[in-house]
Motif scaffolding. Structure first.
Motif, PDB file in Angstrom:
ATOM      1  N   GLN A  91       1.943   5.814   6.857  1.00  0.00           N
ATOM      2  CA  GLN A  91       0.483   5.661   6.936  1.00  0.00           C
ATOM      3  C   GLN A  91      -0.218   6.761   6.126  1.00  0.00           C
ATOM      4  O   GLN A  91      -1.203   6.513   5.430  1.00  0.00           O
ATOM      5  CB  GLN A  91       0.057   5.713   8.392  1.00  0.00           C
ATOM      6  CG  GLN A  91      -1.273   5.032   8.588  1.00  0.00           C
ATOM      7  CD  GLN A  91      -1.840   5.337   9.948  1.00  0.00           C
ATOM      8  OE1 GLN A  91      -1.673   6.430  10.499  1.00  0.00           O
ATOM      9  NE2 GLN A  91      -2.531   4.369  10.517  1.00  0.00           N
ATOM     10  N   LEU A  92       0.363   7.965   6.200  1.00  0.00           N
ATOM     11  CA  LEU A  92      -0.185   9.081   5.428  1.00  0.00           C
ATOM     12  C   LEU A  92      -0.102   8.762   3.925  1.00  0.00           C
ATOM     13  O   LEU A  92      -1.059   8.984   3.174  1.00  0.00           O
ATOM     14  CB  LEU A  92       0.643  10.333   5.749  1.00  0.00           C
ATOM     15  CG  LEU A  92       0.009  11.698   5.582  1.00  0.00           C
ATOM     16  CD1 LEU A  92      -1.245  11.816   6.429  1.00  0.00           C
ATOM     17  CD2 LEU A  92       1.020  12.791   5.995  1.00  0.00           C
ATOM     18  N   MET A  93       1.045   8.244   3.518  1.00  0.00           N
ATOM     19  CA  MET A  93       1.217   7.884   2.104  1.00  0.00           C
ATOM     20  C   MET A  93       0.189   6.828   1.692  1.00  0.00           C
ATOM     21  O   MET A  93      -0.434   6.920   0.629  1.00  0.00           O
ATOM     22  CB  MET A  93       2.633   7.332   1.839  1.00  0.00           C
ATOM     23  CG  MET A  93       3.713   8.396   1.833  1.00  0.00           C
ATOM     24  SD  MET A  93       5.375   7.701   1.628  1.00  0.00           S
ATOM     25  CE  MET A  93       5.388   7.241  -0.099  1.00  0.00           C
ATOM     26  N   GLN A  94       0.026   5.864   2.559  1.00  0.00           N
ATOM     27  CA  GLN A  94      -0.901   4.775   2.231  1.00  0.00           C
ATOM     28  C   GLN A  94      -2.341   5.299   2.137  1.00  0.00           C
ATOM     29  O   GLN A  94      -3.067   4.972   1.201  1.00  0.00           O
ATOM     30  CB  GLN A  94      -0.750   3.709   3.310  1.00  0.00           C
ATOM     31  CG  GLN A  94      -1.376   2.382   2.960  1.00  0.00           C
ATOM     32  CD  GLN A  94      -2.367   1.988   4.024  1.00  0.00           C
ATOM     33  OE1 GLN A  94      -2.103   2.174   5.218  1.00  0.00           O
ATOM     34  NE2 GLN A  94      -3.511   1.487   3.603  1.00  0.00           N
ATOM     35  N   ARG A  95      -2.707   6.179   3.074  1.00  0.00           N
ATOM     36  CA  ARG A  95      -4.078   6.722   3.055  1.00  0.00           C
ATOM     37  C   ARG A  95      -4.300   7.584   1.812  1.00  0.00           C
ATOM     38  O   ARG A  95      -5.406   7.674   1.283  1.00  0.00           O
ATOM     39  CB  ARG A  95      -4.341   7.546   4.324  1.00  0.00           C
ATOM     40  CG  ARG A  95      -4.604   6.631   5.534  1.00  0.00           C
ATOM     41  CD  ARG A  95      -4.747   7.434   6.811  1.00  0.00           C
ATOM     42  NE  ARG A  95      -5.760   8.477   6.750  1.00  0.00           N
ATOM     43  CZ  ARG A  95      -5.650   9.669   7.332  1.00  0.00           C
ATOM     44  NH1 ARG A  95      -4.558   9.967   8.028  1.00  0.00           N
ATOM     45  NH2 ARG A  95      -6.600  10.562   7.227  1.00  0.00           N
ATOM     46  N   ASP A 126      12.689  -0.793   8.976  1.00  0.00           N
ATOM     47  CA  ASP A 126      11.809  -1.376   9.998  1.00  0.00           C
ATOM     48  C   ASP A 126      10.375  -0.906   9.785  1.00  0.00           C
ATOM     49  O   ASP A 126       9.430  -1.687   9.844  1.00  0.00           O
ATOM     50  CB  ASP A 126      12.251  -0.931  11.404  1.00  0.00           C
ATOM     51  CG  ASP A 126      13.479  -1.704  11.862  1.00  0.00           C
ATOM     52  OD1 ASP A 126      13.824  -2.703  11.202  1.00  0.00           O
ATOM     53  OD2 ASP A 126      14.093  -1.277  12.857  1.00  0.00           O
ATOM     54  N   ALA A 127      10.233   0.412   9.559  1.00  0.00           N
ATOM     55  CA  ALA A 127       8.881   0.967   9.408  1.00  0.00           C
ATOM     56  C   ALA A 127       8.209   0.410   8.147  1.00  0.00           C
ATOM     57  O   ALA A 127       7.026   0.063   8.168  1.00  0.00           O
ATOM     58  CB  ALA A 127       8.956   2.492   9.348  1.00  0.00           C
ATOM     59  N   ILE A 128       8.975   0.313   7.064  1.00  0.00           N
ATOM     60  CA  ILE A 128       8.390  -0.180   5.800  1.00  0.00           C
ATOM     61  C   ILE A 128       7.974  -1.654   5.950  1.00  0.00           C
ATOM     62  O   ILE A 128       6.953  -2.083   5.424  1.00  0.00           O
ATOM     63  CB  ILE A 128       9.378  -0.013   4.625  1.00  0.00           C
ATOM     64  CG1 ILE A 128       9.663   1.469   4.366  1.00  0.00           C
ATOM     65  CG2 ILE A 128       8.820  -0.654   3.346  1.00  0.00           C
ATOM     66  CD1 ILE A 128      10.803   1.724   3.392  1.00  0.00           C
TER      67      ILE A 128
END
Ligand code: B12
Length: 503
Positions: free
Chosen positions: A288-292, A327-329
């Motif tokens: 989520q941090l990467m995406q933000r 799973d997370a990806i």
């Protein structure tokens, strides 16, 4: 001194890589008070003519030649770039007496061999920002760089090589856009490159990063400095995207997190990608941090999904880490390239099937996006100084006469190659995500991409084209068929040229 820095890397296919290392050296050399010019030969049609012209105008006293790749790291179509560089240096010597210094990751893999083969005056091993200006001081004052860290040279027929001092990642900026023309790179979809840390503390048995390339000691850059450089590049060069070229992007996780948070804090938005992302720690929060921060893609490198092989490669993470990352990806919209390295010590057709089963179970999706691209490399490149070098020597893949400047390979004797190819092709047939490095025909697409790049702007994620191409080909029932027999024979021929015959 007048110093001409030359990027000798002409691999300008879909993976054209802006010479960030050379740019770091250029900034540091100029800061040390020298007159610096840079020539990028990547897209030059007549490279020698270009160098000749710049030499006659600039009249350099020292030429610093960057060697990024010594070869294409391709068992089926091996190509040496060193031969081309040697021919180029020989030509250059006909029109200048300037002192020749070579450096770069390719030069650092086996410095003694590169120095001797290219007959350069000096070699700089690993980081160049401090070592190269210090060497220039020696050259200028005519004093032999006897003890200069990271410098190699020949004396009385002997190669002297001082170990590099890898103590800190200084605050020099590469400022790539200042030194080279980014347009041809950007036209091909290449991103603006950024580095946030150096050193690799992993101990993967086949890898060179923790050797003379970067060493094991981590050197972390201040996150604010990393993001300041990005901010400057945005305002000066307006790149469409940035790519982190750290050897393992998310190790250490907390430093990587700080860089991401610093990006999030800034008022602008940019698009990011990274290669060499470890599955370890890749959980929902981190993604989520990467995406933000603006990441929409990355390149993850588990190398295997067999617990045995992950252990044998000494990857430093477990199968559970990979499954958890998958799973997370899966719950995100990231576009991801997954890399697998088949054929290391202990690989059997069973361990290969474990990897393929993971791919078909955990990576293949019915709904898109996200896009996955899955790449296999069959055969492991053996580099000097690695654990694999010793394993390969003990098992007869190498002999004391083996030349590290040649492409040398390891393929597990416990892997039945015909069956392995059948397994991989079967998996690839059922899933367009698998592009498979064994299918060298994809390399021919590079030529097409280069031509297209002249007329259109290639989408920034070049490897995503492979998925799209595969899918289109499948629709048209045109999936490129592998000539399995030929591939097996080529692999055996390569190993035989090293003096090894597979059972
Ligand atoms: C990131 C990376 C990639 C990315 C590049 C992304 C991009 N947009 O640039 C991707 C995944 C696309 C890639 C592709 C390939 N890569 Co790659 N890559 C790397 C990696 C991990 C980092 C390179 C980097 O940018 N480092 C950051 C800069 C700052 O460091 P640097 O270049 O080493 O520069 C420093 C010193 O070398 C020195 N220096 C550099 N130039 C000069 C010049 C002088 C005169 C002096 C004195 C000093 C000096 O000072 C610099 C600053 O300190 C290296 C491994 C590594 N850890 O170095 C492999 C590495 C360079 N790649 C390698 C290879 C083989 C390839 C491919 C050929 C693979 C393939 N078959 O397609 C392609 C080639 C792409 C191309 N067009 O050249 C090999 C090269 C070894 C070899 N066999 O020749 C390496 C070393 C990995 C390995 N196997 O060990 N790669």
């Amino acid at each position: 001194m007048r110093v001409l820095l030359i990027n000798s890397n002409r691999k300008s296919d879909v993976l054209a890589a802006p010479p960030i290392g050379l740019c770091y050296v250029a900034t540091a050399t100029q800061r040390a008070g020298h007159d610096v010019a840079v020539v990028d030969l990547c897209f030059q049609r007549r490279p020698i003519e270009r160098v000749r012209r710049v030499v006659s105008e600039f009249k350099p006293e020292v030429l610093g030649v960057s060697i990024r790749n010594i070869d294409n790291c391709n068992m089926l179509h091996p190509r040496s770039y060193l031969e081309e560089i040697k021919a180029m240096l020989n030509e250059i010597r006909t029109f200048t007496d300037a002192c020749i210094v070579v450096g770069g990751s390719g030069a650092s893999i086996y410095p003694k061999g590169v120095l001797e083969y290219l007959e350069a005056d000096y070699i700089v091993v690993s980081e160049g920002e401090e070592a190269f200006p210090r060497l220039l001081e020696h050259i200028e004052s005519g004093i032999c760089p006897e003890q200069a860290p990271g410098v190699g040279f020949k004396r009385d027929g002997q190669c002297i090589l001082n170990p590099p001092a890898l103590t800190r990642f200084g605050c020099t900026r590469a400022d790539v856009g200042r030194w080279i023309d980014l347009r041809p790179y950007q036209a091909m979809g290449s991103s603006y490159t950024i580095q946030s840390r150096r050193g690799c503390r992993n101990k993967c048995i086949y890898c060179t990063y923790n050797q003379l390339l970067e060493g094991q000691a981590l050197r972390l850059r201040d996150p604010r400095d990393v993001v300041d450089e990005i901010e400057e590049a945005i305002s000066r060069y307006r790149p469409r995207s940035f790519e982190f070229v750290d050897s393992v992007f998310n190790d250490p996780l907390d430093h990587c997190g700080q860089v991401l948070e610093e990006i999030i804090r800034r008022p602008w938005k940019a698009s990011f990608t990274a290669m060499g992302v470890s599955p370890r720690g890749l959980d929902a929060g981190f993604l989520q941090l990467m995406q933000r921060a603006g990441f929409n893609s990355f390149w993850v490198t588990p190398e295997s999904a067999s617990a045995t092989m992950i252990r044998n490669y000494r990857k430093g993470f477990t199968l559970d880490d990979i499954v958890a990352a998958a799973d997370a990806i899966r719950a995100t919209k990231f576009t991801v390239l997954w890399d697998f390295l088949i054929g290391g010590p202990g690989e059997t057709n069973h361990t290969l099937q474990e990897t393929l089963d993971f791919i078909l179970r955990d990576l293949v999706r019915d709904t898109r996006p996200p896009y996955y691209t899955i790449n296999f490399f069959l055969g492991v490149r053996v580099y000097p100084g690695t654990t694999l070098w010793d394993v390969a020597m003990n098992q007869g893949f190498l002999s004391p006469k083996s030349d590290p400047l040649q492409q040398l390979w390891y393929v597990s004797p416990s892997l039945d190659l015909d069956q392995a190819l059948a397994q991989m092709v079967e998996a690839a047939r059922s899933c367009p995500e698998i592009i498979s490095g064994i299918d060298e025909k994809y390399l021919e697409l590079s030529g097409i991409a280069r031509v297209l790049g002249k007329f259109f702007t290639v989408p920034k994620l070049y490897w995503r084209l492979m998925y799209a191409g595969n899918k289109m080909a499948r629709k048209a029932a045109l999936r490129i068929s592998f000539d399995q027999r030929r591939i097996v024979n080529d692999i055996k021929r390569q190993l035989a040229s090293q003096g090894y015959s597979l059972p």
